[in-house]
Motif scaffolding. Structure first.
Motif, PDB file in Angstrom:
ATOM      1  N   CYS C  47       0.833  -1.214   0.000  1.00 38.45           N
ATOM      2  CA  CYS C  47       0.000   0.000   0.000  1.00 38.45           C
ATOM      3  C   CYS C  47       0.859   1.253   0.000  1.00 38.45           C
ATOM      4  O   CYS C  47       0.393   2.321  -0.369  1.00 38.45           O
ATOM      5  CB  CYS C  47      -0.982   0.018   1.167  1.00 38.45           C
ATOM      6  SG  CYS C  47      -0.230   0.371   2.772  1.00 38.45           S
ATOM      7  N   ARG C  48       2.097   1.146   0.397  1.00 36.73           N
ATOM      8  CA  ARG C  48       3.086   2.220   0.339  1.00 36.73           C
ATOM      9  C   ARG C  48       2.740   3.394   1.244  1.00 36.73           C
ATOM     10  O   ARG C  48       3.281   4.488   1.065  1.00 36.73           O
ATOM     11  CB  ARG C  48       3.309   2.728  -1.084  1.00 36.73           C
ATOM     12  CG  ARG C  48       3.509   1.663  -2.128  1.00 36.73           C
ATOM     13  CD  ARG C  48       4.559   0.667  -1.813  1.00 36.73           C
ATOM     14  NE  ARG C  48       5.926   1.078  -2.099  1.00 36.73           N
ATOM     15  CZ  ARG C  48       6.988   0.357  -1.753  1.00 36.73           C
ATOM     16  NH1 ARG C  48       6.829  -0.795  -1.144  1.00 36.73           N
ATOM     17  NH2 ARG C  48       8.191   0.784  -2.015  1.00 36.73           N
ATOM     18  N   TYR C  84       3.000  12.655  -0.409  1.00 36.66           N
ATOM     19  CA  TYR C  84       2.955  11.380  -1.129  1.00 36.66           C
ATOM     20  C   TYR C  84       1.868  10.462  -0.577  1.00 36.66           C
ATOM     21  O   TYR C  84       1.187   9.760  -1.315  1.00 36.66           O
ATOM     22  CB  TYR C  84       4.321  10.688  -1.077  1.00 36.66           C
ATOM     23  CG  TYR C  84       5.320  11.244  -2.071  1.00 36.66           C
ATOM     24  CD1 TYR C  84       4.904  12.129  -3.073  1.00 36.66           C
ATOM     25  CD2 TYR C  84       6.657  10.890  -2.029  1.00 36.66           C
ATOM     26  CE1 TYR C  84       5.811  12.639  -3.983  1.00 36.66           C
ATOM     27  CE2 TYR C  84       7.569  11.398  -2.951  1.00 36.66           C
ATOM     28  CZ  TYR C  84       7.147  12.266  -3.916  1.00 36.66           C
ATOM     29  OH  TYR C  84       8.036  12.760  -4.825  1.00 36.66           O
ATOM     30  N   MET C  87      -1.334  11.525  -1.957  1.00 35.64           N
ATOM     31  CA  MET C  87      -1.462  11.177  -3.380  1.00 35.64           C
ATOM     32  C   MET C  87      -1.761   9.689  -3.558  1.00 35.64           C
ATOM     33  O   MET C  87      -2.553   9.296  -4.410  1.00 35.64           O
ATOM     34  CB  MET C  87      -0.173  11.541  -4.134  1.00 35.64           C
ATOM     35  CG  MET C  87       0.007  13.041  -4.317  1.00 35.64           C
ATOM     36  SD  MET C  87       1.669  13.463  -4.907  1.00 35.64           S
ATOM     37  CE  MET C  87       1.490  13.225  -6.664  1.00 35.64           C
ATOM     38  N   ILE C  88      -1.116   8.869  -2.729  1.00 31.28           N
ATOM     39  CA  ILE C  88      -1.348   7.429  -2.843  1.00 31.28           C
ATOM     40  C   ILE C  88      -2.803   7.099  -2.490  1.00 31.28           C
ATOM     41  O   ILE C  88      -3.448   6.279  -3.144  1.00 31.28           O
ATOM     42  CB  ILE C  88      -0.355   6.651  -1.943  1.00 31.28           C
ATOM     43  CG1 ILE C  88       1.050   6.747  -2.547  1.00 31.28           C
ATOM     44  CG2 ILE C  88      -0.770   5.196  -1.803  1.00 31.28           C
ATOM     45  CD1 ILE C  88       2.153   6.271  -1.635  1.00 31.28           C
ATOM     46  N   LEU C  91      -4.952   7.961  -5.378  1.00 28.50           N
ATOM     47  CA  LEU C  91      -4.918   6.914  -6.398  1.00 28.50           C
ATOM     48  C   LEU C  91      -5.797   5.736  -5.985  1.00 28.50           C
ATOM     49  O   LEU C  91      -6.508   5.155  -6.805  1.00 28.50           O
ATOM     50  CB  LEU C  91      -3.476   6.444  -6.632  1.00 28.50           C
ATOM     51  CG  LEU C  91      -2.540   7.444  -7.312  1.00 28.50           C
ATOM     52  CD1 LEU C  91      -1.114   6.901  -7.352  1.00 28.50           C
ATOM     53  CD2 LEU C  91      -3.005   7.753  -8.730  1.00 28.50           C
ATOM     54  N   THR C  92      -5.740   5.399  -4.705  1.00 24.52           N
ATOM     55  CA  THR C  92      -6.545   4.278  -4.220  1.00 24.52           C
ATOM     56  C   THR C  92      -8.035   4.566  -4.424  1.00 24.52           C
ATOM     57  O   THR C  92      -8.800   3.701  -4.857  1.00 24.52           O
ATOM     58  CB  THR C  92      -6.252   4.008  -2.731  1.00 24.52           C
ATOM     59  OG1 THR C  92      -4.839   3.958  -2.556  1.00 24.52           O
ATOM     60  CG2 THR C  92      -6.857   2.709  -2.279  1.00 24.52           C
ATOM     61  N   MET C 120      -6.856  14.032   3.026  1.00 22.70           N
ATOM     62  CA  MET C 120      -7.086  13.845   1.594  1.00 22.70           C
ATOM     63  C   MET C 120      -8.529  14.202   1.312  1.00 22.70           C
ATOM     64  O   MET C 120      -9.425  13.399   1.487  1.00 22.70           O
ATOM     65  CB  MET C 120      -6.794  12.383   1.206  1.00 22.70           C
ATOM     66  CG  MET C 120      -6.716  12.196  -0.292  1.00 22.70           C
ATOM     67  SD  MET C 120      -7.722  10.837  -0.872  1.00 22.70           S
ATOM     68  CE  MET C 120      -9.305  11.590  -0.890  1.00 22.70           C
TER      69      MET C 120
END
Lengths: 181, 569, 238, 179
Positions: C47-48, C84, C87-88, C91-92, C120
């Motif tokens: 998942c980063r 970041y 942003m991740i 995207l998810t 977010m």
């Protein structure tokens, strides 16, 4: 002092949504009265104004951008408004309104207007503004200054945002007031 | 077989070859085959049958691996005793027969061979490819005659594993798969690792589009790779090797399978290699079509029969690789450089190339270039020499626009950097990478945003899906690039794209995602004007993109683009 | 048990040797977002979100798969990492159809909570709006691929804890989908033991108990640690 | 599957199926039923049966003692394995960089149009399976493709369509490139 301060020009707009966010706005109840001593409601479904005025301070935009008319209005709002707020999940994320994105527009119109009894669809008669291929959240059409999520946003959230703005403060909602859904 | 036997066999075969009056080497690799090499061979075989009893034994036809200038195939090399070799291009069956007849009659043939100073060959330095086009890859005896397995014999009997690692380190050899990690250091790491078992893996999963160096090496000189692996096995203390061949390369897999069998039969692989106490088995693994398996951790999961998904590093394969054991993993071309280093010495190898990038590098030169094919040049050779001297420039008076290196992980190098020496550091400084060695020349009809989109689509398709930035980021970047190339992009899309590129680069789990944005960032850097022309002027300078879509915000003026039901009644 | 010391966000702290960096960080009361990680399951690093900066390392590293090391200097939050992470998450959200308002897990969803916590508040990327199905062939449970974030907790808990390996993933990249058995309807699965662990560990509304309406599906993951401790540390003696 | 085979052809089909299973068993034995050999086994299965249907995947999963979802996951991860039957012809168009810049996209578009199918699928009349490959490593032949395993270099949309139309349908689904 308060007398000398210019009243905030507030607008609300209803794009592709269910009007639930506007209902929630009305649920501010007595806080509305407070608000309206500080702000003039200059446009929206709740007031009788035909044309989006110039020089609006704050605009709450409910609903996603679903058709060409929405898009045109969104552009107009942006040029005439200082602070544009995506008001509720449909404006912020597309939400339920965007659930049609998985269906091609032609199938959609067919199913709604043609497969049932009506022989000619309003699209063909140019009654309905052309639908966008995909419903998009407001910020993908125009620049948005603030996001007020919720389906609908709880009156508390609305009050917190509007109060801060009317007072000229930064809007900083706590995490539990920022959730989608 | 011991080393003495090996030498004996080699000498015997060399003698046999020297006694031949005429040796005909016919390139039998895929490009030449598709250009008609098989018909040439049939004609030559027919000619042989016609020869009388005296002449026939003095002549030999060898179907070899790739000779290099693939666009000029079929290629025929003529070797007569005491005379310089001649290479003929675009050989037809009739031509071939004429050439051979003339040679047998000691006359000059009607066809002209390529000049002996033909720059395509003259500018190259062959180390990894030294046997290409000179042996029949299916005949182990040919390889042995050219010294195959003699380095292995030397290493097994005269050197300690530590000495071997040192030799590789001193040679300055770096990973040829693109990473450029010092090979000797890697070997030393695995050698020092304490474990009950260790493995050696050769990465032949050459996935970069436009690259076929590894395919050619495996097809043209398989024993070279096996020998390199065996030397590595001895140096690192591994008894089992795997060679992972890309599924798209059935011929390479078949040749390697045969080579392994032949080598085992002669005691050059297997138990007690060359009468030493060293055992080394090599098994072949054939990939099944997944670019990500070129990434070393993904390749190892694929060898173990699983979904080829990478795992976070560290731990590095040298610590925990196949089945948890220390594993040395090198590219096929890296292994192909090992035997010559052991034979000629580290200093010899280090004498080639530049300060930091020693030796030679094989490139697949293709695209808009007169002589496309496989080349091997010293590190540090300028791009200009590669494209214009070796490649012969662009055909049809085309103008050089860019050279793409490193495939979907690399970038496009523009004309004003043509004098850049090709080595790991210089290419990286230009925002590209050496990569495995694909080098595609583009002329003014290539549109850079379109090229970037091409690579992004590749990466999107090949993403394994394990980590979010790569799985979703690639498709979102592709979406933005599609908008740029179809005319519906807006100014701010460029910023969104760039931000996304940096995210994917910095947060992806493996090399695929980390490098996927490179072609975009690199072309944005050198060809930003072209992107802007698409977005602002609705114009594709190369004339590639259709640009027939309308930016979202302009849709109210172009509602006809959306109208679905026309008034048909 | 040996103890190591490391620096987290400028503070010298101690951790157990062999502990993951994520555990070491969370032990300090620092909240580090994760989605694929779940205490008790193998780590994945997919998942980063738990990426952190470690001095001497050129790249951000996932804390979940990194072992805490002696002398490590770690930064868990800074402008870049925070950006970041957001942003991740964007995207998810863009990948599938996460319509929180009509989701069974509304208000009880890890993804939804994380988005709010990390600020977010909107997604800049195109929503992909894939056409995905819902499988309610199982008697007790359902799977809604629209909400799946491919964290693969279900796959891991089924394999590692239940030992059935009913779940796996088909295809790859953006086309990846969780599957049961040979991509058959869940209700037809021969290997499924109907234990429901996968449902409980699912961070979103992708796996749910049938009969649940909007916002009714609450997951409980505490069982996992208890089962595992019981097993591994022999706390449950018979 | 509207075809109703007569009894005789049914027995023929059955025995051919059994023959194929025997080939698969041989491959399984050769790898000593090691689970690591799953990809090798799937390669053999696909070469033998032409594609990997549910029955084969189930068989492999039982023989190798692997969970069915694991086998399915591996079979769908890799591009080479196909779970759908292939057409009479299989055309693999290389979409590597060199081929792409030299017009491979046009070739694909033309085939899609001529045979009314999309890349990665089989035509409704089963005449052709069109596959786009990442790079077949024959860049000097760009644009190149393989038709039933045979390499065709320097193609144009016209030449490719002509080649597909002219090639007689083969009975064998898999081309024997190596022996």
């Amino acid at each position: 002092m308060a007398e000398t301060v210019k009243k905030i020009r507030l607008a609300t707009v209803w794009l592709g949504g269910c009007s639930g966010c506007h209902m929630s706005l009305l649920d501010l109840d007595e806080a509305l009265i407070d608000l309206l001593t500080r702000a003039d409601l200059v446009y929206g479904p709740l007031v009788d104004a035909k044309k989006y005025p110039e020089d609006v301070d704050i605009c709450l935009v409910e609903g996603a951008v679903t058709n060409v008319e929405n898009l045109e209005l969104a552009r107009h709002i942006r040029t005439n408004t200082r602070t544009v707020i995506s008001f509720g999940d449909c404006a912020v994320t597309g939400n339920v309104t965007s659930m049609r994105n998985r269906i091609p527009v032609s199938d959609l119109l067919n199913a709604v207007y043609h497969e049932v009894s009506a022989p000619i669809g309003p699209e063909a008669l140019k009654v309905l503004p052309a639908l966008l291929k995909k419903v998009i959240p407001l910020h993908q059409a125009i620049k948005v200054d603030l996001f007020l999520p919720g389906c609908p946003p709880h009156p508390e959230r609305i009050a917190a945002v509007l109060q801060a703005l009317v007072n000229g403060d930064d809007v900083d909602l706590p995490a539990d007031m920022r959730t989608f859904g | 077989m011991n080393t003495v036997d090996l030498q004996h066999v080699a000498e015997e075969e060399q003698q046999r070859q020297q006694q031949l009056n005429l040796r005909l080497f016919l390139c039998y690799s895929t490009p030449c085959l598709s250009a008609g090499a098989e018909r040439v061979k049939n004609a030559l075989d027919g000619l042989c049958d016609e020869l009388d009893e005296e002449q026939r034994p003095t002549l030999e036809i060898v179907a070899t691996g790739c000779m290099g200038p693939c666009s000029r195939g079929p290629l025929l090399r003529l070797a007569r005793c005491d005379e310089p070799e001649e290479i003929y291009e675009k050989v037809t069956p009739e031509m071939a027969c004429n050439i051979v007849r003339a040679a047998l009659a000691a006359q000059s043939a009607a066809a002209e061979p390529l000049p002996s100073d033909f720059p395509f060959f003259a500018c190259q330095t062959l180390i990894a490819l030294e046997n290409n086009g000179r042996i029949d890859p299916e005949q182990i005896i040919h390889s042995i005659a050219r010294g195959a397995y003699s380095s292995l014999g030397h290493v097994l009997h005269e050197m300690t594993p530590e000495q071997v690692c040192n030799e590789i380190t001193r040679s300055g050899l770096r990973g040829r798969g693109g990473g450029g990690y010092p090979t000797g250091v890697k070997w030393e790491l695995v050698r020092k690792a304490q474990a009950e078992r260790k493995y050696v893996v050769a990465n032949g999963d050459e996935g970069d589009p436009g690259a076929y160096m590894d395919r050619t090496i495996m097809e043209s000189d398989p024993h070279r790779v096996l020998e390199g692996m065996a030397i590595a096995g001895y140096a690192c203390g591994a008894e089992q090797g795997y060679i992972y061949v890309r599924g798209e390369y059935p011929l390479a897999a078949a040749r390697l399978a045969k080579a392994i069998k032949d080598a085992e039969r002669r005691g050059l692989l297997g138990s007690r290699v060359l009468d030493s106490s060293f055992n080394f088995r090599i098994d072949l693994r054939v990939g099944a079509g997944a670019f990500v398996c070129g990434e070393e951790t993904a390749l190892m999961t694929s060898i173990m029969g699983r979904r080829g998904q990478p795992v976070p590093r560290p731990p590095y394969p040298a610590q925990r690789g196949l089945w948890g054991f220390p594993t040395l993993i090198n590219n096929v071309e890296t292994f192909a450089s090992v035997a010559p280093i052991m034979r000629e010495g580290a200093e010899w190898f280090a004498g080639f190339g530049t300060e930091k990038s020693k030796g030679t590098k094989v490139f697949a030169l293709c695209g808009e270039v007169v002589n496309s094919g496989l080349i091997e040049v010293q590190m540090g050779t300028s791009l200009r020499d590669i494209v214009f001297a070796i490649g012969g420039g662009l055909p049809d008076g085309g103008t050089f626009k860019a050279a793409q290196t490193g495939g979907p992980s690399g970038g496009c190098i523009p004309a004003d950097h043509l004098d850049t020496p090709v080595d790991y550091e210089s290419l990286q400084a230009l925002g590209s990478i050496m990569g495995s060695g694909g080098l595609i020349v583009m002329n003014e009809t290539s549109c850079m945003p379109d090229v970037a989109k091409f690579f992004m689509e590749f990466c999107m398709d090949e993403s394994c899906g394990k980590c979010v930035p790569c799985r979703v980021g690639t498709i979102e970047m592709l979406e933005l690039l599609t908008r740029i190339t179809d005319g519906s992009a807006m100014d701010e899309d460029l910023q969104t794209l760039e931000d996304l590129c940096h995210l994917v680069q910095e947060t992806s789990l493996c090399g695929l995602g980390m490098t996927a944005p490179n072609p975009v960032l690199n072309t944005l850097h050198y060809f930003r004007d072209e992107y802007l022309a698409h977005i602002r002027d609705n114009r594709c300078p190369a004339g590639v993109c259709r640009l027939d879509q309308v930016p979202l915000l302009k849709l109210p003026e172009h509602a006809e683009q959306l109208t679905i039901f026309k008034e048909e009644h | 048990m040996s103890v190591i010391t490391l620096t987290i966000n400028g503070e010298l702290v101690s951790a157990r040797s062999g502990q993951s960096l994520l555990e070491a960080i969370r032990d300090q009361g620092i909240s580090l977002p994760t989605l694929c990680y779940l205490d008790g399951l193998s780590t994945r690093g997919g998942c980063r979100l738990c990426l952190v900066e470690i001095s001497g390392q050129a790249r951000l590293q996932p804390a979940c798969t990194t072992t805490a090391g002696e002398g490590m200097v770690v930064v868990t939050h800074n402008d870049k990492i925070n950006r970041y992470r957001k942003m991740i998450l964007e995207l998810t959200f863009a990948e599938r159809n996460h319509t929180c308002a009509v989701c069974v897990s509304n208000e009880h969803c890890e993804l939804q909570t994380l988005a709010a916590e990390l600020g977010m508040d909107h997604v800049r990327y195109d929503y992909l709006n894939p056409q995905l199905g819902i499988d309610i062939s199982h008697e007790k449970y359902g799977v809604d691929h629209n909400r799946c974030i491919l964290c693969l907790r279900c796959v891991r808990v089924c394999d590692e804890v239940e030992g059935a390996h009913t779940w796996d993933v088909r295809h790859r990249g953006i086309a990846s989908r969780v599957i049961t058995d040979l991509n058959r309807p869940w209700g037809e699965s021969e290997s499924c033991t109907e234990c429901g662990k996968c449902v409980e560990v699912c961070p979103t509304g992708a796996l749910f108990d049938k009969g649940m309406s909007v916002g009714e599906m609450k997951k409980k993951t505490n069982f996992l640690r208890r089962i595992l401790d019981g097993r591994e540390k022999n706390q449950w003696n018979r | 599957m509207t075809k109703m085979p007569s009894n005789e052809s049914a027995t023929n089909e059955k025995s051919s199926h059994e023959l194929k299973l025997q080939l698969l068993d041989k491959a399984l034995k050769k790898c000593q039923y090691q689970q690591d050999a799953l990809i090798e086994v799937l390669h053999t299965a696909q070469e033998t049966f032409g594609h990997l249907d549910e029955e084969i995947l189930d068989y492999v999963s039982i023989q190798l003692k692997l969970p069915p979802s694991w086998v399915y996951g591996v079979a769908t991860f890799y591009n080479f394995f196909t779970l759908e039957p292939q057409g009479d012809h299989v055309c693999v168009v290389c979409m590597g960089t060199a081929c792409y810049v030299k017009g491979a996209g046009d070739i694909i578009a033309r085939i899609e149009q001529e045979f009314d199918l999309k890349a990665g699928t089989t035509a409704a009349d089963n005449s052709l399976t069109l596959v786009s490959a990442r790079c077949l490593g024959n860049c000097s032949l760009a644009p190149m493709l393989t038709l039933d395993g045979a390499v065709l270099g320097k193609q144009t949309p016209d030449s490719t369509v002509a080649a597909i139309r002219e090639t007689p349908a083969t009975t064998s689904v898999v081309s024997e490139e190596t022996s």
